[in-house]
Design an enzyme around this catalytic site. Structure first.
Site, short mmCIF file in Angstrom:
data_model
loop_
_atom_site.label_atom_id
_atom_site.label_comp_id
_atom_site.label_asym_id
_atom_site.label_seq_id
_atom_site.Cartn_x
_atom_site.Cartn_y
_atom_site.Cartn_z
CG ASN A 1 1.28 -60.58 -3.13
OD1 ASN A 1 1.10 -60.87 -1.95
ND2 ASN A 1 1.73 -61.46 -4.01
CE LYS B 1 5.31 -61.41 -4.02
NZ LYS B 1 6.20 -61.93 -5.04
CG HIS C 1 1.34 -65.39 -5.91
ND1 HIS C 1 2.62 -65.86 -5.93
CD2 HIS C 1 1.40 -64.08 -6.25
CE1 HIS C 1 3.43 -64.85 -6.25
NE2 HIS C 1 2.71 -63.77 -6.44
CD GLU D 1 5.91 -65.50 -4.43
OE1 GLU D 1 5.23 -65.12 -3.47
OE2 GLU D 1 6.56 -64.73 -5.17
CD GLU E 1 1.59 -61.71 -10.01
OE1 GLU E 1 1.79 -60.56 -9.60
OE2 GLU E 1 1.69 -62.71 -9.29
N GLY F 1 9.71 -60.67 -8.77
CA GLY F 1 10.79 -60.45 -7.81
C GLY F 1 12.18 -60.48 -8.43
CB SER G 1 9.76 -56.72 -11.74
OG SER G 1 10.39 -57.85 -11.18
P1 PGA Z 1 7.02 -58.41 -7.58
O1 PGA Z 1 5.88 -59.47 -7.17
O2 PGA Z 1 6.29 -57.13 -7.91
O3 PGA Z 1 7.90 -58.30 -6.38
O4 PGA Z 1 7.72 -58.97 -8.77
C1 PGA Z 1 4.67 -59.54 -7.83
C2 PGA Z 1 3.83 -60.65 -7.29
O5 PGA Z 1 4.35 -61.74 -7.04
O6 PGA Z 1 2.61 -60.49 -7.11
#
Ligand code: PGA
Length: 248
Positions: free
Chosen positions: A9, A11, A94, A96, A166, A172, A212
């Site tokens: 992903n 982003k 997601h 976000e 998640e 993140g 992560s």
């Molecule tokens: P990350 O993000 O691996 O940077 O924690 C995962 C995601 O939001 O899909």
């Protein structure tokens, strides 16, 4: 046996020209025919990334999609546009998007239905906040997110959906959930699918862990009985992604 699926992903990272460079760098590193490999990229990167991935094992996904066919929705992307561009997957719900763009479970349900109608595989995200985990409501919350997102989705279609668990506190932050925590929730999601649908659907649906994930944590996570791969943010933009895809 469920086939593992490892999705990056990206982003809001990589301009179109940077995206092509990244694909060229990663292509040989992710050439693993035993795993489904997906790059979910910003809308403007889709066309050059599809082109750059031609002839490779990489499938391309979008990071979002609107639930109407076309019309006066300035700034949105329709499912048919994604299909025409060569997209096969779409990340939906997601955290976000839920947090910064006000996406609700009901909207995500509409998007899931629309993606299925257009034969785009949804990567449906769910996950609790740290506060919810501490309050002991993780399972209830995840079950609610999954049930609403899959409302009116037929069993045969649900079996092809990819669910990404998640935990928001692990995204993140460098704080991966422990393999036990991740496995526990993924198993609960599978149980929930069995209750809503049936055992066959639950056995077929693929459930990823995300938050992560890196080259170090992937092998243990992906070896869990109910974890069928990962949705990877930060590490999908680096060589690490090759090691994650080849976690075995
Ligand atoms: P990350 O993000 O691996 O940077 O924690 C995962 C995601 O939001 O899909």
């Amino acid at each position: 046996m469920r086939r593992k699926i490892v999705a990056g992903n990206w982003k809001m990272n990589k301009t179109p020209s940077e995206a092509v460079k990244l694909v060229e760098m990663l292509k040989p590193l992710v050439a693993n025919e035993e795993v489904d490999v997906v790059f979910c990229v910003p809308a403007i990167d889709i066309i050059p990334v599809v082109e750059a991935c031609k002839g490779s094992n990489i499938k391309v996904g979008a990071e979002n999609m609107y639930y109407e066919e076309s019309g006066a929705y300035t700034g949105e992307i329709a499912p048919a546009m994604l299909v025409d561009a060569g997209v096969e997957y779409v990340v939906l719900g997601h955290s976000e998007r839920r947090e910064y763009f006000g996406e609700t479970d009901a909207m995500i349900n509409k998007k899931v239905l629309k993606a299925i109608e257009h034969k785009i595989t949804p990567i449906l995200c769910c996950g609790e906040t740290l506060e919810q985990r501490e309050q002991g409501v993780t399972m209830d919350f995840i079950r609610q997110q999954v049930k609403i997102a899959l409302q009116n989705v037929a069993a045969a279609d649900a079996a092809n959906v990819v669910i990404a668990y998640e935990p928001i506190w692990a995204i993140g932050t460098g704080k991966t959930a422990t393999t036990e925590q991740a496995q526990e929730v993924c198993a609960e999601i599978r149980k929930c699918i069995a209750e809503v649908y049936d055992d066959a659907t639950a056995a077929a649906i693929r459930i990823q862990y995300g938050g992560s994930v890196n080259a170090k944590t992937a092998p243990d996570l992906f070896a869990q009985a109910d974890i069928d791969g990962g949705l990877v943010g930060g590490a999908s933009l680096k060589e690490d992604f090759g090691a994650i895809v080849n976690y075995k």
